[in-house]
Motif scaffolding. Structure first.
Motif, PDB file in Angstrom:
ATOM      1  N   UNK A 117       1.251  -1.498   0.188  1.00 51.20           N
ATOM      2  CA  UNK A 117      -0.218  -0.366  -0.309  1.00 51.20           C
ATOM      3  C   UNK A 117       0.455   1.274  -0.167  1.00 51.20           C
ATOM      4  N   UNK A 118       1.930   1.484   0.828  1.00 46.42           N
ATOM      5  CA  UNK A 118       2.522   2.665   0.937  1.00 46.42           C
ATOM      6  C   UNK A 118       3.658   2.667  -0.397  1.00 46.42           C
ATOM      7  N   UNK A 119       4.070   1.909  -0.445  1.00 42.98           N
ATOM      8  CA  UNK A 119       5.339   2.102  -1.721  1.00 42.98           C
ATOM      9  C   UNK A 119       4.930   1.144  -3.146  1.00 42.98           C
ATOM     10  N   UNK A 120       3.921   0.605  -2.811  1.00 39.49           N
ATOM     11  CA  UNK A 120       3.364  -0.098  -3.857  1.00 39.49           C
ATOM     12  C   UNK A 120       4.321  -0.810  -4.718  1.00 39.49           C
ATOM     13  N   UNK A 121       5.077  -1.190  -3.968  1.00 38.12           N
ATOM     14  CA  UNK A 121       6.227  -1.741  -5.184  1.00 38.12           C
ATOM     15  C   UNK A 121       6.009  -3.950  -5.617  1.00 38.12           C
ATOM     16  N   UNK A 122       4.811  -4.229  -4.722  1.00 35.94           N
ATOM     17  CA  UNK A 122       4.125  -4.748  -5.384  1.00 35.94           C
ATOM     18  C   UNK A 122       2.902  -5.435  -4.791  1.00 35.94           C
ATOM     19  N   UNK A 123       2.400  -6.593  -4.933  1.00 36.72           N
ATOM     20  CA  UNK A 123       0.843  -6.676  -4.526  1.00 36.72           C
ATOM     21  C   UNK A 123       0.541  -8.535  -4.067  1.00 36.72           C
ATOM     22  N   UNK A 124       0.114  -9.333  -3.792  1.00 31.39           N
ATOM     23  CA  UNK A 124      -0.414 -10.179  -3.697  1.00 31.39           C
ATOM     24  C   UNK A 124      -0.897 -10.929  -5.282  1.00 31.39           C
ATOM     25  N   UNK A 125      -1.134 -10.445  -5.620  1.00 32.69           N
ATOM     26  CA  UNK A 125      -1.669 -10.898  -6.773  1.00 32.69           C
ATOM     27  C   UNK A 125      -2.033  -9.921  -7.528  1.00 32.69           C
ATOM     28  N   UNK A 126      -0.938  -9.954  -8.444  1.00 29.06           N
ATOM     29  CA  UNK A 126      -1.788  -8.457  -9.847  1.00 29.06           C
ATOM     30  C   UNK A 126      -2.629  -8.721 -10.463  1.00 29.06           C
ATOM     31  N   UNK A 127      -3.447  -7.927 -10.899  1.00 31.13           N
ATOM     32  CA  UNK A 127      -4.450  -8.246 -11.711  1.00 31.13           C
ATOM     33  C   UNK A 127      -5.527  -6.478 -10.767  1.00 31.13           C
ATOM     34  N   UNK A 128      -6.982  -7.446 -11.752  1.00 32.08           N
ATOM     35  CA  UNK A 128      -7.987  -5.936 -11.154  1.00 32.08           C
ATOM     36  C   UNK A 128      -8.317  -6.064  -9.978  1.00 32.08           C
ATOM     37  N   UNK A 129      -8.159  -7.581  -9.095  1.00 26.79           N
ATOM     38  CA  UNK A 129      -8.642  -8.076  -8.027  1.00 26.79           C
ATOM     39  C   UNK A 129      -7.567  -7.887  -6.386  1.00 26.79           C
ATOM     40  N   UNK A 178      -6.270  -5.374  -4.893  1.00 31.50           N
ATOM     41  CA  UNK A 178      -6.888  -4.731  -3.877  1.00 31.50           C
ATOM     42  C   UNK A 178      -7.654  -6.111  -2.419  1.00 31.50           C
ATOM     43  N   UNK A 179      -7.835  -6.383  -3.015  1.00 33.18           N
ATOM     44  CA  UNK A 179      -8.981  -7.589  -2.836  1.00 33.18           C
ATOM     45  C   UNK A 179      -7.704  -8.599  -2.352  1.00 33.18           C
ATOM     46  N   UNK A 180      -6.786  -9.054  -2.840  1.00 30.94           N
ATOM     47  CA  UNK A 180      -5.915 -10.351  -2.311  1.00 30.94           C
ATOM     48  C   UNK A 180      -5.243  -9.110  -1.617  1.00 30.94           C
TER      49      UNK A 180
END
Length: 186
Positions: free
Chosen positions: A131-143, A145-147
């Protein structure tokens, strides 16, 4: 200051398993994240979302060989930090436990703090990197944020569950005799 036989001294207090448990949990939780999400499922790498990050880190697409190489290097740095955390947790645990080690490893207190440390890892890493840095997400794609929110919810559950588990256990007292410890556990 002299004490009588029945008085407890401040230096006789049992060494807490909280710090080594939390540090071990942070490292082990990081390993679960890195091995499961980075390597086995390949959902993300350390720098896999820097094309939309909040800090301006150069983008290394994991879809290209050079990008995957750079992400693998940073995954390795991440695993090194996890490994050092586990080593530090073991060193602190060893320094605090000199007797009855088998009982400590079977302790709800230690495993509760390890789960709490894992939850703390998820919460800090999830908030900071997702969230703060945004360098990766749990699972990329449209969802995504939910991941990411699910990852935070898992962290909160691990932290709460670990805290409750450690509260249900008996504290370890390194200086106490085995007979006295057995009476306390009964």
């Amino acid at each position: 200051m002299a004490t009588t036989t029945g008085e407890a001294r401040a230096d006789d207090a049992p060494a807490s398993l909280q710090l080594p448990g939390i540090v071990l949990g942070v490292g082990l939780g990081g390993f679960v994240d890195g091995i499961l999400l980075h390597q086995l499922l390949q959902w993300h790498h350390m720098l896999s979302s820097t094309d939309t990050d909040n800090v301006g880190v150069k983008y290394y697409s994991p879809e290209t060989v050079p990008g995957l190489e750079m992400n693998t290097v940073w995954d390795g740095v991440f695993h090194t930090v996890c490994w050092l955390s586990v080593l530090l947790g073991l060193a602190v645990l060893y320094s605090r436990v000199t007797h009855d080690r088998r009982r400590v490893w079977a302790s709800r207190v230690l495993w509760g703090w390890i789960l709490a440390g894992w939850g703390l890892f998820n919460l800090v890493e999830g908030v900071l990197d997702h969230h703060v840095l945004g360098i990766h997400h749990v699972h990329a794609g449209d969802d995504r944020l939910w991941w990411d929110l699910g990852f935070l919810a898992l962290g909160a559950l691990l932290l709460a569950g670990g805290w409750l588990l450690q509260r249900s256990g008996q504290p370890f007292e390194p200086g106490a005799s085995s007979a006295r410890q057995a009476r306390r556990s009964a």
